[in-house]
Design a protein around this motif. Structure first.
Motif, PDB file in Angstrom:
ATOM      1  N   THR A  46       0.785  -1.299   0.141  1.00 23.37           N
ATOM      2  CA  THR A  46      -0.213  -0.200   0.216  1.00 23.37           C
ATOM      3  C   THR A  46       0.902   1.322  -0.024  1.00 23.37           C
ATOM      4  O   THR A  46       0.215   2.391  -0.233  1.00 23.37           O
ATOM      5  CB  THR A  46      -0.816  -0.199   1.270  1.00 23.37           C
ATOM      6  N   GLU A  47       2.262   1.008   0.175  1.00 20.98           N
ATOM      7  CA  GLU A  47       2.861   2.040   0.025  1.00 20.98           C
ATOM      8  C   GLU A  47       2.843   3.062   1.232  1.00 20.98           C
ATOM      9  O   GLU A  47       2.887   4.403   1.100  1.00 20.98           O
ATOM     10  CB  GLU A  47       3.093   3.067  -1.250  1.00 20.98           C
ATOM     11  N   ARG A  48       2.358   2.640   2.522  1.00 21.87           N
ATOM     12  CA  ARG A  48       2.052   3.534   3.598  1.00 21.87           C
ATOM     13  C   ARG A  48       2.391   2.493   4.763  1.00 21.87           C
ATOM     14  O   ARG A  48       2.571   1.356   4.750  1.00 21.87           O
ATOM     15  CB  ARG A  48       0.654   3.888   3.756  1.00 21.87           C
ATOM     16  N   PHE A  49       1.985   3.139   6.114  1.00 17.32           N
ATOM     17  CA  PHE A  49       2.155   2.341   7.209  1.00 17.32           C
ATOM     18  C   PHE A  49       0.951   1.415   7.397  1.00 17.32           C
ATOM     19  O   PHE A  49      -0.130   2.142   7.347  1.00 17.32           O
ATOM     20  CB  PHE A  49       2.649   3.205   8.670  1.00 17.32           C
ATOM     21  N   PRO A  50       1.227   0.282   7.785  1.00 18.85           N
ATOM     22  CA  PRO A  50      -0.016  -0.853   7.759  1.00 18.85           C
ATOM     23  C   PRO A  50      -0.685  -0.447   9.094  1.00 18.85           C
ATOM     24  O   PRO A  50      -0.804  -1.491   9.607  1.00 18.85           O
ATOM     25  CB  PRO A  50       0.721  -2.037   7.462  1.00 18.85           C
ATOM     26  N   LEU A  51      -1.226   0.571   9.086  1.00 16.30           N
ATOM     27  CA  LEU A  51      -2.151   0.738  10.429  1.00 16.30           C
ATOM     28  C   LEU A  51      -3.492   1.813  10.067  1.00 16.30           C
ATOM     29  O   LEU A  51      -3.498   2.297  10.854  1.00 16.30           O
ATOM     30  CB  LEU A  51      -1.427   1.197  11.756  1.00 16.30           C
ATOM     31  N   GLY A  52      -4.058   1.437   9.034  1.00 16.10           N
ATOM     32  CA  GLY A  52      -5.036   2.214   8.563  1.00 16.10           C
ATOM     33  C   GLY A  52      -6.479   1.869   8.957  1.00 16.10           C
ATOM     34  O   GLY A  52      -7.255   2.491   8.562  1.00 16.10           O
ATOM     35  N   ASN A  53      -6.560   0.673   9.210  1.00 16.77           N
ATOM     36  CA  ASN A  53      -7.848  -0.001   9.486  1.00 16.77           C
ATOM     37  C   ASN A  53      -8.017  -0.661  10.692  1.00 16.77           C
ATOM     38  O   ASN A  53      -6.691  -1.100  11.034  1.00 16.77           O
ATOM     39  CB  ASN A  53      -8.511  -0.353   8.373  1.00 16.77           C
ATOM     40  N   MET A  54      -8.859  -1.114  11.122  1.00 13.68           N
ATOM     41  CA  MET A  54      -8.963  -2.170  12.365  1.00 13.68           C
ATOM     42  C   MET A  54      -8.232  -3.645  12.065  1.00 13.68           C
ATOM     43  O   MET A  54      -7.724  -4.338  12.825  1.00 13.68           O
ATOM     44  CB  MET A  54     -10.578  -2.532  12.559  1.00 13.68           C
ATOM     45  N   TYR A  55      -8.620  -3.930  10.596  1.00 12.57           N
ATOM     46  CA  TYR A  55      -7.736  -5.201  10.424  1.00 12.57           C
ATOM     47  C   TYR A  55      -6.422  -5.130  10.675  1.00 12.57           C
ATOM     48  O   TYR A  55      -5.637  -5.895  11.357  1.00 12.57           O
ATOM     49  CB  TYR A  55      -8.021  -5.694   8.717  1.00 12.57           C
ATOM     50  N   GLU A  56      -5.723  -4.020  10.376  1.00 13.99           N
ATOM     51  CA  GLU A  56      -4.341  -3.960  10.335  1.00 13.99           C
ATOM     52  C   GLU A  56      -3.818  -3.675  11.716  1.00 13.99           C
ATOM     53  O   GLU A  56      -2.951  -4.146  12.256  1.00 13.99           O
ATOM     54  CB  GLU A  56      -3.741  -2.752   9.370  1.00 13.99           C
ATOM     55  N   PHE A  57      -4.660  -2.830  12.531  1.00 18.24           N
ATOM     56  CA  PHE A  57      -4.348  -2.537  13.896  1.00 18.24           C
ATOM     57  C   PHE A  57      -4.406  -3.913  14.781  1.00 18.24           C
ATOM     58  O   PHE A  57      -3.501  -4.229  15.724  1.00 18.24           O
ATOM     59  CB  PHE A  57      -5.559  -1.691  14.400  1.00 18.24           C
ATOM     60  N   VAL A  58      -5.469  -4.913  14.660  1.00 20.15           N
ATOM     61  CA  VAL A  58      -5.732  -6.048  15.160  1.00 20.15           C
ATOM     62  C   VAL A  58      -4.439  -6.870  15.012  1.00 20.15           C
ATOM     63  O   VAL A  58      -3.882  -7.574  15.965  1.00 20.15           O
ATOM     64  CB  VAL A  58      -7.003  -6.789  15.175  1.00 20.15           C
ATOM     65  N   ALA A  59      -4.196  -6.819  13.555  1.00 25.14           N
ATOM     66  CA  ALA A  59      -3.078  -7.786  13.220  1.00 25.14           C
ATOM     67  C   ALA A  59      -1.717  -7.574  13.891  1.00 25.14           C
ATOM     68  O   ALA A  59      -1.062  -8.133  14.299  1.00 25.14           O
ATOM     69  CB  ALA A  59      -2.678  -7.581  11.952  1.00 25.14           C
ATOM     70  N   MET A  60      -1.398  -6.011  14.198  1.00 28.29           N
ATOM     71  CA  MET A  60      -0.143  -5.434  14.885  1.00 28.29           C
ATOM     72  C   MET A  60      -0.348  -5.710  16.116  1.00 28.29           C
ATOM     73  O   MET A  60       0.804  -6.136  16.998  1.00 28.29           O
ATOM     74  CB  MET A  60      -0.203  -3.935  14.558  1.00 28.29           C
ATOM     75  N   ALA A  61      -1.557  -5.665  16.944  1.00 26.98           N
ATOM     76  CA  ALA A  61      -1.740  -5.936  18.518  1.00 26.98           C
ATOM     77  C   ALA A  61      -1.595  -7.392  18.634  1.00 26.98           C
ATOM     78  O   ALA A  61      -0.889  -7.798  19.526  1.00 26.98           O
ATOM     79  CB  ALA A  61      -3.035  -5.640  18.870  1.00 26.98           C
ATOM     80  N   CYS A  62      -1.927  -8.292  17.871  1.00 23.96           N
ATOM     81  CA  CYS A  62      -1.681  -9.726  17.968  1.00 23.96           C
ATOM     82  C   CYS A  62      -0.386 -10.112  17.757  1.00 23.96           C
ATOM     83  O   CYS A  62       0.363 -10.899  18.499  1.00 23.96           O
ATOM     84  CB  CYS A  62      -2.452 -10.512  16.926  1.00 23.96           C
ATOM     85  N   ALA A  63       0.551  -9.783  16.797  1.00 24.57           N
ATOM     86  CA  ALA A  63       1.825  -9.693  16.619  1.00 24.57           C
ATOM     87  C   ALA A  63       2.754  -9.333  17.849  1.00 24.57           C
ATOM     88  O   ALA A  63       3.511  -9.724  18.325  1.00 24.57           O
ATOM     89  CB  ALA A  63       2.417  -8.950  15.354  1.00 24.57           C
ATOM     90  N   ALA A  64       2.427  -8.092  18.456  1.00 22.29           N
ATOM     91  CA  ALA A  64       2.939  -7.356  19.683  1.00 22.29           C
ATOM     92  C   ALA A  64       2.823  -8.564  20.767  1.00 22.29           C
ATOM     93  O   ALA A  64       3.637  -8.662  21.527  1.00 22.29           O
ATOM     94  CB  ALA A  64       2.174  -6.200  20.108  1.00 22.29           C
ATOM     95  N   ALA A  65       1.568  -9.112  20.888  1.00 26.50           N
ATOM     96  CA  ALA A  65       1.223 -10.025  21.938  1.00 26.50           C
ATOM     97  C   ALA A  65       2.065 -11.132  21.906  1.00 26.50           C
ATOM     98  O   ALA A  65       2.557 -11.917  22.994  1.00 26.50           O
ATOM     99  CB  ALA A  65      -0.152 -10.315  22.199  1.00 26.50           C
TER     100      ALA A  65
END
Length: 329
Positions: free
Chosen positions: A107-126
């Motif tokens: 997407t040529e942007r930071f991948p935190l633009g919607n809830m799917y990407e936010f939850v994916a990042m939070a799960c990876a962090a956990a």
């Protein structure tokens, strides 16, 4: 198919593969949990005086001296299953990170633009945080309970919350996006580990070691670490997540001033985020206060975790506000 579409497809495949590997890891860890013996003295055996003579079924080395601690050779089935499961958890973390990175390049942007990407990042962090905090043998048996909510969140992300790779709305095209949202998502993932630890702590308090009890919950509790260990894990985890979450709120206020001309407007997302932060502050205060250190503090920590989930799902998906960027509309 363009390069961006190809990377987006690879990102989705990596996420789906992470989910599949996580299911397999959870099966192995549940098997470890089911075969784990509560009273097993891991890795060592105390050779009692005359043990071989009194009981021929006891496998005692011929040269063992009375009272001598012998190192047991080999690993139990439970240990083998657990080691395989935890190895797969590392693979899950690698696939999650690869999915996030490829989504960003696609997407040529930071991948935190919607809830799917936010939850994916939070799960990876956990998962990554769990690999750091649960590496000690005392905590390893807790992986089952950490992976269950992560698995549920990943399932929701891949189904209900999924959004195709695409540019973000103009309001999110800011250098504050990777700073503010990354800190919030990582803090949320850390709070997941803390919330699970407090829940298990309350279960362990309900069924302490050595207390005669029957039932499924009692059986689960007897395989957990002692209550003090669980309480200490919850506290140490919150100490790490609390300043991160607070910093994310402060940086969000700075971004709000640049985007909307004010630092704080009591938007539903802002309000519930602040309430969540206050609840976690109350937990840390209660944890250090005599008379509140045990079950009361743990309930406050769980309340903070519930508030965080409410902020993630209800506020984003039900309540309309300036932060309605869920990507579900």
């Amino acid at each position: 198919m363009t390069l961006n579409e190809t990377l987006a497809q690879y990102s989705d495949w990596a996420f789906e593969s992470a989910f599949a590997v996580l299911v397999l890891a959870l099966i192995l860890l549940v098997a470890e949990y089911a075969t784990h013996r509560v009273d097993l003295v891991s890795e060592r055996e105390l050779v009692a005086s005359g043990a071989r003579r009194s009981d021929p079924s006891i496998d005692v080395p011929a040269d063992a001296a009375p009272g001598r601690v012998e190192q047991r050779q080999g690993r139990t089935t439970s240990e083998r299953l657990g080691n395989m499961g935890r190895a797969l958890v590392v693979v899950v973390a690698a696939l999650q990170i690869a999915s996030i990175v490829m989504r960003g390049f696609a997407t040529e942007r930071f991948p935190l633009g919607n809830m799917y990407e936010f939850v994916a990042m939070a799960c990876a962090a956990a998962i990554v945080f769990g690999l750091v905090m649960l590496r000690k043998p005392t905590y390893r048996i807790m992986w089952v309970y950490v992976l269950v909510p992560v698995l549920i969140l990943m399932f929701l992300a891949a189904t209900v919350l999924y959004a195709d790779a695409a540019p973000v709305v103009p309001a999110l095209r800011s250098f504050w996006l990777p700073i503010h949202v990354t800190i919030i998502s990582v803090g949320s993932g850390i709070f997941l580990v803390s919330g699970v630890a407090s829940m298990l702590f309350l279960l362990r308090i309900r069924f302490p070691k050595g207390k005669a009890a029957t039932g499924v919950l009692a059986g689960i509790a007897q395989r957990l670490p002692d209550a003090q260990t669980l309480d200490r894990l919850a506290y140490r985890t919150t100490i790490i997540g609390f300043p991160l979450f607070g910093a994310g709120i402060i940086l969000g206020a700075i971004w709000a001033e640049a985007a909307w001309g004010r630092f704080w407007g009591w938007d539903p997302k802002e309000t519930v985020s602040f309430i969540t932060w206050v609840v976690y502050a109350a937990y840390l205060h209660a944890r250090a206060t005599s008379g509140w250190r045990n079950t009361r503090a743990a309930w406050i920590n769980i309340a903070g975790f519930v508030a965080m989930l409410f902020n993630l799902f209800i506020i984003n998906m039900v309540v309309s506000g300036l932060h309605s960027y869920a990507g579900l509309n």
